[in-house]
Design an enzyme around this catalytic site. Sequence first.
Site, PDB file in Angstrom:
ATOM      1  N   ASP A  82      41.666  83.756  52.582  1.00 14.17           N
ATOM      2  CA  ASP A  82      41.496  83.292  53.792  1.00 14.17           C
ATOM      3  C   ASP A  82      42.499  83.138  54.782  1.00 14.17           C
ATOM      4  O   ASP A  82      43.659  83.401  54.149  1.00 14.17           O
ATOM      5  CB  ASP A  82      41.015  81.632  53.140  1.00 14.17           C
ATOM      6  N   GLU A 134      38.025  85.764  63.239  1.00  8.17           N
ATOM      7  CA  GLU A 134      37.806  84.474  63.794  1.00  8.17           C
ATOM      8  C   GLU A 134      37.849  84.824  65.523  1.00  8.17           C
ATOM      9  O   GLU A 134      38.696  85.673  65.629  1.00  8.17           O
ATOM     10  CB  GLU A 134      39.007  83.545  63.492  1.00  8.17           C
ATOM     11  N   HIS A 178      41.709  72.518  61.079  1.00  7.00           N
ATOM     12  CA  HIS A 178      42.346  72.222  59.783  1.00  7.00           C
ATOM     13  C   HIS A 178      43.140  71.004  59.554  1.00  7.00           C
ATOM     14  O   HIS A 178      43.698  70.398  60.524  1.00  7.00           O
ATOM     15  CB  HIS A 178      43.092  73.671  59.427  1.00  7.00           C
ATOM     16  N   GLY A 179      42.855  70.379  58.408  1.00  8.81           N
ATOM     17  CA  GLY A 179      43.653  69.425  57.935  1.00  8.81           C
ATOM     18  C   GLY A 179      42.868  67.913  58.339  1.00  8.81           C
ATOM     19  O   GLY A 179      41.848  68.102  58.399  1.00  8.81           O
ATOM     20  N   HIS A 206      35.051  76.534  59.901  1.00 11.16           N
ATOM     21  CA  HIS A 206      36.528  76.139  59.179  1.00 11.16           C
ATOM     22  C   HIS A 206      36.856  74.511  59.551  1.00 11.16           C
ATOM     23  O   HIS A 206      36.049  74.150  60.327  1.00 11.16           O
ATOM     24  CB  HIS A 206      37.568  77.204  59.952  1.00 11.16           C
ATOM     25  N   GLY A 207      37.638  74.299  58.853  1.00  8.72           N
ATOM     26  CA  GLY A 207      38.301  72.750  58.988  1.00  8.72           C
ATOM     27  C   GLY A 207      37.253  71.728  58.759  1.00  8.72           C
ATOM     28  O   GLY A 207      36.946  70.695  59.315  1.00  8.72           O
ATOM     29  N   GLY A 208      36.584  71.871  57.416  1.00 12.26           N
ATOM     30  CA  GLY A 208      35.429  70.983  57.104  1.00 12.26           C
ATOM     31  C   GLY A 208      35.822  69.433  56.317  1.00 12.26           C
ATOM     32  O   GLY A 208      35.073  68.605  56.788  1.00 12.26           O
ATOM     33  N   ASN A 228      34.228  76.006  55.005  1.00 13.70           N
ATOM     34  CA  ASN A 228      35.595  76.007  54.440  1.00 13.70           C
ATOM     35  C   ASN A 228      35.985  74.503  54.146  1.00 13.70           C
ATOM     36  O   ASN A 228      36.041  73.972  54.948  1.00 13.70           O
ATOM     37  CB  ASN A 228      36.662  76.792  55.122  1.00 13.70           C
ATOM     38  N   THR A 231      41.620  70.875  52.620  1.00 11.84           N
ATOM     39  CA  THR A 231      42.318  69.627  52.495  1.00 11.84           C
ATOM     40  C   THR A 231      41.873  68.562  51.451  1.00 11.84           C
ATOM     41  O   THR A 231      42.512  67.953  50.876  1.00 11.84           O
ATOM     42  CB  THR A 231      42.713  69.034  53.969  1.00 11.84           C
TER      43      THR A 231
HETATM   44  P1  13P Z   1      40.292  72.024  55.842  1.00 11.63           P
HETATM   45  O1  13P Z   1      41.643  71.987  55.206  1.00 11.63           O
HETATM   46  O2  13P Z   1      40.327  70.998  56.887  1.00 11.63           O
HETATM   47  O3  13P Z   1      39.393  71.511  54.897  1.00 11.63           O
HETATM   48  O4  13P Z   1      39.857  73.430  56.546  1.00 11.63           O
HETATM   49  C1  13P Z   1      39.566  74.171  55.439  1.00 11.63           C
HETATM   50  C2  13P Z   1      39.620  75.846  56.023  1.00 11.63           C
HETATM   51  O5  13P Z   1      39.019  75.793  57.063  1.00 11.63           O
HETATM   52  C3  13P Z   1      40.356  76.774  55.282  1.00 11.63           C
HETATM   53  O6  13P Z   1      40.267  77.944  56.142  1.00 11.63           O
END
Ligand code: 13P
Length: 279
Positions: A82, A134, A178-179, A206-208, A228, A231
Amino acid sequence: MPLVKMTELFAAHEDTTFAVGAFNVSNMEMAWGAIQAAEELQTPLILQIAEGRLRYSPLDLLGPVMLAAAKRCKVPAAVHLDHGGTLETIKLALSLGFTSVMFDGSKYPLEENIRRTREVVELAHAQGAAVEAEIGRVGGAEGDYKSVDVLVTSVDEAKKFAEETGVDALAVAIGTAHGNYTVQPKLRIDRLKEIFDAIKTPLVLHGGTGLTEDDFKNCIANGIKKINIATASYDNSAKKIREVCSAKPDAKFFDFSDAVVRGTCENVKRHMKIFKRDA
Ligand code: 13P
């Protein structure tokens, strides 16, 4: 079960009923927890690690563990790098046998992102691996990097990028980061739909972590094929460790290992149930 390529796990372009979960792991316990979840729910998955986390888990040590976990998993599992940022790390992942890599060139101007991504596509395809890249910029930070603002993906740029690079999966920026979110994001589902209608390349979210069940379902219904989650697994594992500490002041090392396996397994199952096709 065979180790597979993530592209084998994606729904067909027109099938907008499910997405495959891609779960970040940082040690053996997390990888094991994730495959236990996959087996319990009979749901394929992608195990992944981001370059920004390698300080805690060097790729030459953790990579073989991830591959072994995927190979012993009773349902199909892919192993993915990733947010690869350097050719050195991408080459290492490919030499270990990762079935796909992401090259994240989102910090570069479009033409440079295309040029660098194409180089990675040539390298990975020659070794039978798939590539994610991306376009636009997901917000926040994956790993020990500086946090960045979201730059929503433009349809024209996504189209040009997909055509000129030949990537197998495309991460798009539609308002996620993310986060953990401090303010609940309002996703640009309208933009996602436009991109989905314009290109056939499988789209990645991303950033689920922290999105609502409705957000996920809406994204899947409008073309997202890979989601994805990082966190939320780290947080749930840390929570389980804290619970062990308060319930058992004389807890032993293996109580903590077990807490990480359970914390990851629980979080992966929670998300898999949302990403699955409704029965
Ligand atoms: P999160 O940490 O927000 O779940 O994002 C995960 C991600 O997109 C990894 O590339």
